[in-house]
Write an enzyme that holds these catalytic residues in place. Sequence first.
Site, PDB file in Angstrom:
ATOM      1  N   GLU A 108      -2.847  -8.833 -13.739  1.00 46.74           N
ATOM      2  CA  GLU A 108      -3.364  -7.699 -12.899  1.00 46.74           C
ATOM      3  C   GLU A 108      -4.595  -7.061 -13.455  1.00 46.74           C
ATOM      4  O   GLU A 108      -5.444  -6.688 -12.747  1.00 46.74           O
ATOM      5  CB  GLU A 108      -2.407  -6.855 -12.467  1.00 46.74           C
ATOM      6  CG  GLU A 108      -2.733  -5.770 -11.477  1.00 46.74           C
ATOM      7  CD  GLU A 108      -1.555  -5.276 -10.545  1.00 46.74           C
ATOM      8  OE1 GLU A 108      -1.928  -4.321  -9.835  1.00 46.74           O
ATOM      9  OE2 GLU A 108      -0.622  -5.930 -10.642  1.00 46.74           O
ATOM     10  N   GLY A 144       1.113  -1.181   0.237  1.00 42.71           N
ATOM     11  CA  GLY A 144      -0.038  -0.047  -0.060  1.00 42.71           C
ATOM     12  C   GLY A 144       0.963   1.348  -0.017  1.00 42.71           C
ATOM     13  O   GLY A 144       0.232   2.346   0.349  1.00 42.71           O
ATOM     14  N   ASP A 168       5.280  -1.398 -13.884  1.00 41.32           N
ATOM     15  CA  ASP A 168       5.691  -2.038 -12.596  1.00 41.32           C
ATOM     16  C   ASP A 168       6.144  -3.369 -12.898  1.00 41.32           C
ATOM     17  O   ASP A 168       7.358  -3.987 -12.207  1.00 41.32           O
ATOM     18  CB  ASP A 168       4.457  -2.218 -11.624  1.00 41.32           C
ATOM     19  CG  ASP A 168       3.882  -0.915 -11.314  1.00 41.32           C
ATOM     20  OD1 ASP A 168       4.804   0.167 -11.498  1.00 41.32           O
ATOM     21  OD2 ASP A 168       2.913  -0.715 -10.950  1.00 41.32           O
TER      22      ASP A 168
END
Length: 376
Positions: free
Chosen positions: A154, A116, A166
């Site tokens: 994803e 996070g 990423d």
Amino acid sequence: MNTFAQIYGRAPEGEWAAPGRVNLIGEHTDYNLGFVLPIALPQTVRAQARRRDDGLLRLHSTREGGAVVEVAVADLAPGGVTGWAGYPAAVAWALREAGHEVGGAELSLDSDVPTGAGLSSSAALECAVALAYNDLYGLGLSAPELALIAQRAENAFVGVPCGIMDQMASLCCRAGAALHLDSRDLTMRQVPVDLAGAGLALLVLDTRVKHDLGDGAYAALRAGCERAAGLLGLPALRDLGPADLPAALAHLPDELRPLVRHVVTENERVAEAVAHLDAGDLAALGPILTAGHASLRDDYRVSCPETDLAVSAAVAAGAHGARMTGGGFGGSVIALVDATAAGPVAAEVTAAFREAGYATPRTLTAVPAEGARRIA
């Protein structure tokens, strides 16, 4: 961590590691097929794994209470596995969707990538599992091919419409370098980043404001960019050059102009950053970082009070520049500082957070590290 043998009763066939990342500059440009400049972090997700021949995928995480999640690979479907287990399950699903005959596996996962925090812990998890599956099943896929599998996982299984940065950063970065990546054709160059040699350090300031890119805001931004490109008759906003920006903005509705302005100027900031790195002038990255944050704050509107405060406090304390890194809505700020000033700058940001009534930020120093690899 508990040993694989303690969990599953037998030894793993190997262990793989994939790092989180910090993006120096180039935010929200990858899904616009533009340019990015990330580095890999020393912090990694580690996957111990063993192949199973009965089609069962068994998943264990030391950070999630230790219970084993079990699912039949043949039954995997988007939305069918949620929470942390959805990410490794998504990779197995995406491999099968791409035509690779993969079956079950036993996986035990551990990580020291903060979750996070905008440091791509989810991509690191996907890439560690993809690398493990690649070896367990002898797929022979290259790092960029695995990155595309992880991105598909994803996007389509987890439901986050992320770009490719990423996953490419986790799999393709090299120690001591930033990855200058063209998100359209995945051509890349390793650009040396010798922070220590320049007497500099890159602070990561985790604001501890959790971001959730699956909540719809990220998807709305991407959709806005794609709509703008369509209205301009372009394949992607990457195809809009700075000289054509004023005319393009005049043809767009008010709500799309800031998004387009950010993407075009951010691609230019990547080019400027690479030029400074090639010239060995690392301190000159500072103003580029700060300008990038202003664009994310004012045009893209993905900042928040905590990240804004971290940037302003770091710069006031002597940082060469600072900006939010990652998708936004919280997460981390990076600050380029003199190596001798790392502690004092971190202390000033912490004091500013305390005065504002915010949670104490977590700090670490980013060092350009190696991408995903087999470690045992």
